[in-house]
Design a protein around this motif. Sequence first.
Motif, PDB file in Angstrom:
ATOM      1  N   ILE A 178       0.853  -1.188   0.000  1.00  0.00           N
ATOM      2  CA  ILE A 178       0.000   0.000   0.000  1.00  0.00           C
ATOM      3  C   ILE A 178       0.891   1.242   0.000  1.00  0.00           C
ATOM      4  CG2 ILE A 178      -1.484   1.378   1.539  1.00  0.00           C
ATOM      5  CD1 ILE A 178      -3.015  -1.141   2.130  1.00  0.00           C
TER       6      ILE A 178
ATOM      7  N   GLY B 156       5.474   6.069   6.989  1.00  0.00           N
ATOM      8  CA  GLY B 156       5.836   7.085   7.969  1.00  0.00           C
ATOM      9  C   GLY B 156       6.638   8.186   7.302  1.00  0.00           C
TER      10      GLY B 156
ATOM     11  N   THR C 189       0.357  11.090   8.944  1.00  0.00           N
ATOM     12  CA  THR C 189       0.953   9.869   8.386  1.00  0.00           C
ATOM     13  C   THR C 189       1.275   8.864   9.488  1.00  0.00           C
ATOM     14  OG1 THR C 189       2.030  11.302   6.765  1.00  0.00           O
ATOM     15  CG2 THR C 189       2.748   9.005   6.837  1.00  0.00           C
TER      16      THR C 189
ATOM     17  N   TYR D 207       8.282  14.478  15.408  1.00  0.00           N
ATOM     18  CA  TYR D 207       8.459  13.095  14.958  1.00  0.00           C
ATOM     19  C   TYR D 207       8.427  12.148  16.169  1.00  0.00           C
ATOM     20  CZ  TYR D 207      10.599   9.022  12.652  1.00  0.00           C
ATOM     21  OH  TYR D 207      10.850   7.762  12.159  1.00  0.00           O
TER      22      TYR D 207
ATOM     23  N   TRP E  62      15.763   9.786   4.158  1.00  0.00           N
ATOM     24  CA  TRP E  62      16.755  10.839   4.431  1.00  0.00           C
ATOM     25  C   TRP E  62      17.134  11.640   3.185  1.00  0.00           C
ATOM     26  CZ3 TRP E  62      16.440  11.518   9.278  1.00  0.00           C
ATOM     27  CH2 TRP E  62      16.298  10.440  10.146  1.00  0.00           C
TER      28      TRP E  62
HETATM   29  N1  LIG Z   1      14.927   5.432   7.776  1.00  0.00           N
HETATM   30  C1  LIG Z   1      15.160   5.463   9.091  1.00  0.00           C
HETATM   31  O1  LIG Z   1      16.271   5.806   9.554  1.00  0.00           O
HETATM   32  C2  LIG Z   1      14.083   5.048  10.055  1.00  0.00           C
HETATM   33  C3  LIG Z   1      14.448   4.752  11.374  1.00  0.00           C
HETATM   34  C4  LIG Z   1      13.483   4.328  12.280  1.00  0.00           C
HETATM   35  C5  LIG Z   1      12.166   4.209  11.856  1.00  0.00           C
HETATM   36  N2  LIG Z   1      11.836   4.506  10.567  1.00  0.00           N
HETATM   37  C6  LIG Z   1      10.439   4.325  10.177  1.00  0.00           C
HETATM   38  O2  LIG Z   1      10.417   3.309   9.183  1.00  0.00           O
HETATM   39  C7  LIG Z   1       9.241   3.479   8.376  1.00  0.00           C
HETATM   40  C8  LIG Z   1       9.624   3.361   6.903  1.00  0.00           C
HETATM   41  O3  LIG Z   1      10.442   4.450   6.561  1.00  0.00           O
HETATM   42  P1  LIG Z   1      11.605   4.363   5.460  1.00  0.00           P
HETATM   43  O4  LIG Z   1      12.852   4.703   6.140  1.00  0.00           O
HETATM   44  O5  LIG Z   1      11.518   3.100   4.710  1.00  0.00           O
HETATM   45  O6  LIG Z   1      11.234   5.635   4.543  1.00  0.00           O
HETATM   46  P2  LIG Z   1      10.671   5.739   3.054  1.00  0.00           P
HETATM   47  O7  LIG Z   1      11.522   5.030   2.083  1.00  0.00           O
HETATM   48  O8  LIG Z   1      10.429   7.208   2.869  1.00  0.00           O
HETATM   49  O9  LIG Z   1       9.292   4.953   3.125  1.00  0.00           O
HETATM   50  C9  LIG Z   1       8.084   5.473   3.566  1.00  0.00           C
HETATM   51  C10 LIG Z   1       7.002   4.949   2.638  1.00  0.00           C
HETATM   52  O10 LIG Z   1       5.736   5.334   3.157  1.00  0.00           O
HETATM   53  C11 LIG Z   1       4.909   5.741   2.086  1.00  0.00           C
HETATM   54  N3  LIG Z   1       3.927   6.668   2.629  1.00  0.00           N
HETATM   55  C12 LIG Z   1       4.166   7.902   3.153  1.00  0.00           C
HETATM   56  N4  LIG Z   1       3.009   8.453   3.542  1.00  0.00           N
HETATM   57  C13 LIG Z   1       2.037   7.555   3.255  1.00  0.00           C
HETATM   58  C14 LIG Z   1       0.635   7.552   3.413  1.00  0.00           C
HETATM   59  N5  LIG Z   1      -0.012   8.596   3.944  1.00  0.00           N
HETATM   60  N6  LIG Z   1      -0.065   6.462   3.016  1.00  0.00           N
HETATM   61  C15 LIG Z   1       0.583   5.400   2.469  1.00  0.00           C
HETATM   62  N7  LIG Z   1       1.904   5.353   2.290  1.00  0.00           N
HETATM   63  C16 LIG Z   1       2.616   6.426   2.674  1.00  0.00           C
HETATM   64  C17 LIG Z   1       5.857   6.375   1.068  1.00  0.00           C
HETATM   65  O11 LIG Z   1       5.362   6.249  -0.253  1.00  0.00           O
HETATM   66  P3  LIG Z   1       4.384   7.337  -0.911  1.00  0.00           P
HETATM   67  O12 LIG Z   1       4.959   8.677  -0.553  1.00  0.00           O
HETATM   68  O13 LIG Z   1       4.440   7.014  -2.356  1.00  0.00           O
HETATM   69  O14 LIG Z   1       3.037   7.098  -0.326  1.00  0.00           O
HETATM   70  C18 LIG Z   1       7.093   5.528   1.234  1.00  0.00           C
HETATM   71  O15 LIG Z   1       7.115   4.448   0.308  1.00  0.00           O
HETATM   72  C19 LIG Z   1       8.641   4.829   8.786  1.00  0.00           C
HETATM   73  O16 LIG Z   1       7.562   4.614   9.678  1.00  0.00           O
HETATM   74  C20 LIG Z   1       9.781   5.522   9.531  1.00  0.00           C
HETATM   75  O17 LIG Z   1       9.300   6.442  10.482  1.00  0.00           O
HETATM   76  C21 LIG Z   1      12.762   4.910   9.659  1.00  0.00           C
END
Ligand SMILES: NC(=O)c1ccc[n+]([C@@H]2O[C@H](COP(=O)([O-])OP(=O)(O)OC[C@H]3O[C@@H](n4cnc5c(N)ncnc54)[C@H](OP(=O)(O)O)[C@@H]3O)[C@@H](O)[C@H]2O)c1
Length: 223
Positions: A31, A86, A107, A149, A187
Amino acid sequence: MNKTVIITGGGSGLGLALAKQYSNEFNVCLIGRTESKLQEAVRTLSQNNNRVSYQVCDAANYEQVQTVLHAIFEKESVHLLINNAGTGVFEPLNALTKEDIELMVNTNVYGTIYPSQAVFPFFKKQGFGKVMNIISTAGLRGKVNESVYCATKFAVRGFTESLVKEWEGTGIFPTAVYMGGMDTPFWDETDHIKDRSRLKSPETVAKMIFDQDDNRSEIFIDR
Ligand SMILES: NC(=O)c1ccc[n+]([C@@H]2O[C@H](COP(=O)([O-])OP(=O)(O)OC[C@H]3O[C@@H](n4cnc5c(N)ncnc54)[C@H](OP(=O)(O)O)[C@@H]3O)[C@@H](O)[C@H]2O)c1
């Protein structure tokens, strides 16, 4: 019928890595809001035997979530929802705009609560199911330039811990997942992380999550 895992935010980063990991054993339904990203993800993932599909849906839109998740449950035998979508804007509190604040709350908080609520009646009827909420170490302690956040991730922690108690005995298992930084597109638009090469890969974290996915209420990748 093969069981299905629904992954929000499955088009990139950790969501895509989880999709790769889970699709070795399960059907996966991704999704997200950007169709081209989801199509590309399905194309890369469709090389193994399990079925990979996608639905365009904003996880923070109550009506869309209800409609899309109901439609998935009509076709698939879902056993796990991973609330992974997220977003973060990393600035001092006074520099955040109203839009930044609302984007993170919508989100990260509504985007977790709405899908969890939508799957509950189906899981209850089945007598089993799992809801895994991707949080962060930002749900464990406050951090500089991460106030809102962190607030959203603390909210998801409270939500998940409450569901663990509320759903006890139903056969539905909520899990809170805590991890530190991962090298993902998260990032791309910020210099909050100076050296991304020090971060874990999303594939490493996805495997660690998969290996500990045994109905426990908490998974700590980092503390
Ligand atoms: N990267 C880190 O260092 C880190 C560390 C700890 C936790 N996290 C958490 O890990 C999770 C995944 O993050 P990631 O690092 O993989 O970042 P990411 O690559 O930016 O992935 C986030 C994904 O969520 C989707 N998204 C955003 N808003 C949405 C919405 N309203 N409905 C449906 N999809 C949505 C985005 O796609 P679209 O914009 O196309 O919808 C994107 O594919 C997040 O919850 C983040 O807070 C990340």
